[in-house]
Motif scaffolding. Structure first.
Motif, PDB file in Angstrom:
ATOM      1  N   GLU A 131       0.838  -1.196   0.000  1.00 56.59           N
ATOM      2  CA  GLU A 131       0.000   0.000   0.000  1.00 56.59           C
ATOM      3  C   GLU A 131       0.875   1.248   0.000  1.00 56.59           C
ATOM      4  O   GLU A 131       2.035   1.213   0.415  1.00 56.59           O
ATOM      5  CB  GLU A 131      -0.929   0.015   1.216  1.00 56.59           C
ATOM      6  N   TYR A 132       0.292   2.334  -0.442  1.00 54.64           N
ATOM      7  CA  TYR A 132       0.973   3.631  -0.476  1.00 54.64           C
ATOM      8  C   TYR A 132      -0.015   4.709  -0.042  1.00 54.64           C
ATOM      9  O   TYR A 132      -0.016   5.822  -0.556  1.00 54.64           O
ATOM     10  CB  TYR A 132       1.463   3.904  -1.913  1.00 54.64           C
ATOM     11  N   ASP A 133      -0.870   4.338   0.914  1.00 56.53           N
ATOM     12  CA  ASP A 133      -2.055   5.129   1.204  1.00 56.53           C
ATOM     13  C   ASP A 133      -1.776   6.473   1.871  1.00 56.53           C
ATOM     14  O   ASP A 133      -2.612   7.367   1.830  1.00 56.53           O
ATOM     15  CB  ASP A 133      -3.013   4.332   2.090  1.00 56.53           C
ATOM     16  N   ASP A 134      -0.626   6.621   2.517  1.00 59.25           N
ATOM     17  CA  ASP A 134      -0.396   7.863   3.256  1.00 59.25           C
ATOM     18  C   ASP A 134       0.277   8.938   2.413  1.00 59.25           C
ATOM     19  O   ASP A 134       0.785   9.918   2.945  1.00 59.25           O
ATOM     20  CB  ASP A 134       0.433   7.589   4.514  1.00 59.25           C
ATOM     21  N   VAL A 135       0.280   8.777   1.088  1.00 61.81           N
ATOM     22  CA  VAL A 135       0.814   9.793   0.186  1.00 61.81           C
ATOM     23  C   VAL A 135      -0.356  10.484  -0.498  1.00 61.81           C
ATOM     24  O   VAL A 135      -1.195   9.845  -1.124  1.00 61.81           O
ATOM     25  CB  VAL A 135       1.762   9.171  -0.864  1.00 61.81           C
ATOM     26  N   GLU A 136      -0.382  11.781  -0.406  1.00 61.25           N
ATOM     27  CA  GLU A 136      -1.516  12.555  -0.907  1.00 61.25           C
ATOM     28  C   GLU A 136      -1.675  12.406  -2.419  1.00 61.25           C
ATOM     29  O   GLU A 136      -0.725  12.571  -3.183  1.00 61.25           O
ATOM     30  CB  GLU A 136      -1.317  14.025  -0.549  1.00 61.25           C
ATOM     31  N   GLY A 137      -2.899  12.109  -2.837  1.00 67.03           N
ATOM     32  CA  GLY A 137      -3.260  12.130  -4.248  1.00 67.03           C
ATOM     33  C   GLY A 137      -2.648  11.062  -5.133  1.00 67.03           C
ATOM     34  O   GLY A 137      -2.833  11.088  -6.347  1.00 67.03           O
ATOM     35  N   VAL A 138      -1.941  10.105  -4.559  1.00 70.68           N
ATOM     36  CA  VAL A 138      -1.211   9.140  -5.381  1.00 70.68           C
ATOM     37  C   VAL A 138      -2.148   8.081  -5.965  1.00 70.68           C
ATOM     38  O   VAL A 138      -3.145   7.690  -5.339  1.00 70.68           O
ATOM     39  CB  VAL A 138      -0.088   8.471  -4.563  1.00 70.68           C
ATOM     40  N   ILE A 139      -1.835   7.653  -7.168  1.00 70.81           N
ATOM     41  CA  ILE A 139      -2.435   6.457  -7.758  1.00 70.81           C
ATOM     42  C   ILE A 139      -1.362   5.380  -7.674  1.00 70.81           C
ATOM     43  O   ILE A 139      -0.320   5.475  -8.332  1.00 70.81           O
ATOM     44  CB  ILE A 139      -2.856   6.696  -9.216  1.00 70.81           C
ATOM     45  N   TYR A 140      -1.609   4.377  -6.847  1.00 75.18           N
ATOM     46  CA  TYR A 140      -0.605   3.345  -6.620  1.00 75.18           C
ATOM     47  C   TYR A 140      -0.969   2.113  -7.437  1.00 75.18           C
ATOM     48  O   TYR A 140      -1.982   1.455  -7.172  1.00 75.18           O
ATOM     49  CB  TYR A 140      -0.526   3.006  -5.139  1.00 75.18           C
ATOM     50  N   LEU A 141      -0.169   1.831  -8.455  1.00 74.68           N
ATOM     51  CA  LEU A 141      -0.403   0.664  -9.294  1.00 74.68           C
ATOM     52  C   LEU A 141       0.198  -0.561  -8.615  1.00 74.68           C
ATOM     53  O   LEU A 141       1.372  -0.891  -8.786  1.00 74.68           O
ATOM     54  CB  LEU A 141       0.212   0.862 -10.682  1.00 74.68           C
ATOM     55  N   THR A 142      -0.627  -1.220  -7.795  1.00 75.89           N
ATOM     56  CA  THR A 142      -0.186  -2.427  -7.121  1.00 75.89           C
ATOM     57  C   THR A 142       0.093  -3.520  -8.141  1.00 75.89           C
ATOM     58  O   THR A 142      -0.239  -3.409  -9.327  1.00 75.89           O
ATOM     59  CB  THR A 142      -1.261  -2.910  -6.146  1.00 75.89           C
ATOM     60  N   VAL A 143       0.684  -4.599  -7.660  1.00 77.94           N
ATOM     61  CA  VAL A 143       0.934  -5.741  -8.535  1.00 77.94           C
ATOM     62  C   VAL A 143      -0.376  -6.219  -9.151  1.00 77.94           C
ATOM     63  O   VAL A 143      -0.451  -6.512 -10.356  1.00 77.94           O
ATOM     64  CB  VAL A 143       1.612  -6.879  -7.740  1.00 77.94           C
ATOM     65  N   GLU A 144      -1.445  -6.266  -8.334  1.00 78.13           N
ATOM     66  CA  GLU A 144      -2.733  -6.739  -8.829  1.00 78.13           C
ATOM     67  C   GLU A 144      -3.322  -5.773  -9.854  1.00 78.13           C
ATOM     68  O   GLU A 144      -3.888  -6.190 -10.876  1.00 78.13           O
ATOM     69  CB  GLU A 144      -3.704  -6.929  -7.666  1.00 78.13           C
ATOM     70  N   ARG A 145      -3.200  -4.489  -9.611  1.00 81.78           N
ATOM     71  CA  ARG A 145      -3.732  -3.516 -10.567  1.00 81.78           C
ATOM     72  C   ARG A 145      -2.966  -3.559 -11.884  1.00 81.78           C
ATOM     73  O   ARG A 145      -3.548  -3.382 -12.959  1.00 81.78           O
ATOM     74  CB  ARG A 145      -3.691  -2.110  -9.976  1.00 81.78           C
ATOM     75  N   GLN A 146      -1.679  -3.793 -11.814  1.00 79.06           N
ATOM     76  CA  GLN A 146      -0.906  -3.898 -13.047  1.00 79.06           C
ATOM     77  C   GLN A 146      -1.357  -5.100 -13.872  1.00 79.06           C
ATOM     78  O   GLN A 146      -1.419  -5.031 -15.104  1.00 79.06           O
ATOM     79  CB  GLN A 146       0.585  -4.015 -12.728  1.00 79.06           C
TER      80      GLN A 146
END
Length: 476
Positions: A131-146
């Motif tokens: 997770e990268y949830d504590d960064v403002e406004g980020v779209i985090y492309l996790t392994v699953e999302r990729q």
């Protein structure tokens, strides 16, 4: 009853008709014969089936082989991953990062840039945070999302490689990018701003007219490479960028060229920022010189951004670089070389083809501080082996390379094929480049037209035009 009485002309058969009994007996004989024949057949290796005896067997459907998790393309995909892929907003300015570390001060500051209209994507890897949830406004492309993405480069991009950033580039382009800031998780902005030469202060609007730049003078006898670092007044003495051919580091006239004022008819397509504290240098420098090091900028009275003339090579990195829309095709990072080599090979290849569309790269004063995590410099030295042994060769090859292909698409493929045929990259990168081109076309990217011979340099302050594309060629 005679068999002849069992013909089609006979009346309907009674349930106990001798004809029915004869038919059943004949069918039983056929079944027995087939069973005996099947028992005589060889048993396929690993089939798990038994064909012994005359009674046959049912297919059990039991497990006969294992399917490793890495073969599953959508393992762990959640509804939220699919929804996020559909719901991603579109914007024209994107920040792209890949990281295997927890959020850093640099990545958090990049998140704050989303308040100014930038979109921000971080590409995950197998060995990174979930997770990268504590960064403002980020779209985090996790392994699953990729895994849920449709890009063809997915089949040519290995895990645990810096080149996974390519997925972030395509993601940004597919979601409306016109400008991409290519950076790292340890290059911290000095201020909440990403300046772009030729744009307004907010980096939103392209300003009309030519742009002022500093231009190094190309004179006969100069090598085809230029070291811009010394021109920016470093505090640590002689310094050179990572990927600069070691043959030209000292005593070959590759630095401190005469500088003058110039103008370009449009902004440089690739704009590199320098970095203070721990600049982007190779392991040879770090093992033999003292850090920290900062840059005081170009000499007073000259524009603060330096544009590199066509036919002159200078490596740029993937740590703090702005790419305009007409250079998006050149964002591709090769994956069959080490990450310490990948962005440098990209830089040399892209420069060669930028000249074919009437474009150049530029270097700007340090706008970031490099908070480099601890590295083993000897390991870096080993990882950078291709830079030390092949940089001079790749520059020499590219300086002589020509093509009569009528489109940039074909020339891009030709050049990747040429690098593969000469051992600078492996076949996987040629396949990756072909998939990259197909992906760009599929998402609607328009490759720029070739503009051979087009004047790139606008009139200088004295009204004299200073050169045309390809008019000045250093000695090889």
């Amino acid at each position: 009853s005679s068999p002849l009485s069992c013909g089609l002309s006979s009346p309907p058969l009674a349930p106990h008709s001798p004809c029915i009994a004869m038919a059943l007996l004949a069918f039983a004989r056929v079944v027995v014969a087939l069973s005996v024949a099947a028992a005589a057949l060889p048993v396929p290796a690993g089939s798990g089936k038994s064909v012994s005896g005359v009674s046959g067997s049912r297919f059990s459907g039991d497990v006969i082989r294992d399917v490793p998790r890495e073969m599953l393309a959508f393992a762990g995909t959640r509804r939220s991953d699919l929804k996020a892929t559909r719901d991603t907003k579109h914007c024209e300015r994107w920040i792209v990062v890949t990281s295997i570390f927890q959020p850093s001060p640099a990545t958090r500051m990049l998140g704050e840039m989303t308040r100014q209209g930038w979109c921000y994507v971080v590409v995950a890897d197998m060995n990174g945070p979930s997770e990268y949830d504590d960064v403002e406004g980020v779209i985090y492309l996790t392994v699953e999302r990729q895994r849920a993405l449709h890009f063809q480069i997915m089949d040519h991009t290995p895990w645990r490689h810096f080149g996974r950033k390519n997925i972030g580039f395509l993601f940004a382009i597919a979601h409306g990018a016109k400008v991409i800031y290519d950076t790292d998780d340890d290059n911290r902005l000095k201020v909440h701003q990403i300046p772009i030469l030729g744009f307004d202060k907010a980096s939103e609007v392209r300003l009309p007219g030519p742009v002022n730049v500093t231009r190094p003078a190309v004179t006969p006898g100069k090598p085809p490479v230029f070291n811009a670092y010394p021109s920016f007044n470093p505090t640590c003495g002689h310094i050179w960028p990572r990927g600069f051919p070691l043959d030209h580091v000292v005593g070959h006239g590759a630095e401190n060229w005469t500088l003058s004022h110039g103008m370009l008819d449009r902004p440089p397509a690739v704009q590199q920022f320098l970095a203070d504290q721990d600049p982007d240098v190779d392991a040879v420098f770090r093992l033999t010189r003292q850090l920290p090091c900062s840059f005081d900028g170009l000499p007073a009275g000259l524009p603060e951004v330096m544009a590199i003339p066509q036919q002159v090579f200078l490596p740029y990195n993937a740590q703090a670089t702005v790419h305009l829309h007409e250079a998006f095709w050149g964002l591709l990072l090769p994956v069959t070389v080490h990450g310490r080599v990948s962005d440098i090979w990209r830089a040399y290849l892209t420069q060669k083809l930028l000249w074919d569309i009437g474009q150049v790269i530029s270097f700007a004063p340090a706008h970031v501080v490099h908070d480099r995590v601890a590295h083993d410099y000897l390991k870096d030295f080993q990882s950078e082996g291709d830079l030390y042994l092949k940089s001079a060769a790749i520059v020499g090859f590219l300086a002589k390379w020509t093509s009569d292909a009528p489109t940039l698409v074909e020339r891009l493929e030709q050049l990747w094929a040429a690098l593969y045929s000469r051992g600078f990259v492996e076949e996987g990168d040629l396949r990756l480049a072909q998939a990259w081109i197909r992906d760009l076309l599929a998402i609607g990217y328009e490759f720029p037209d070739l503009q051979l011979g087009k004047i790139m340099w606008a009139s200088d302050s004295d009204g004299v035009r200073r050169g045309t594309a390809g008019s000045e060629k250093p000695e090889l």
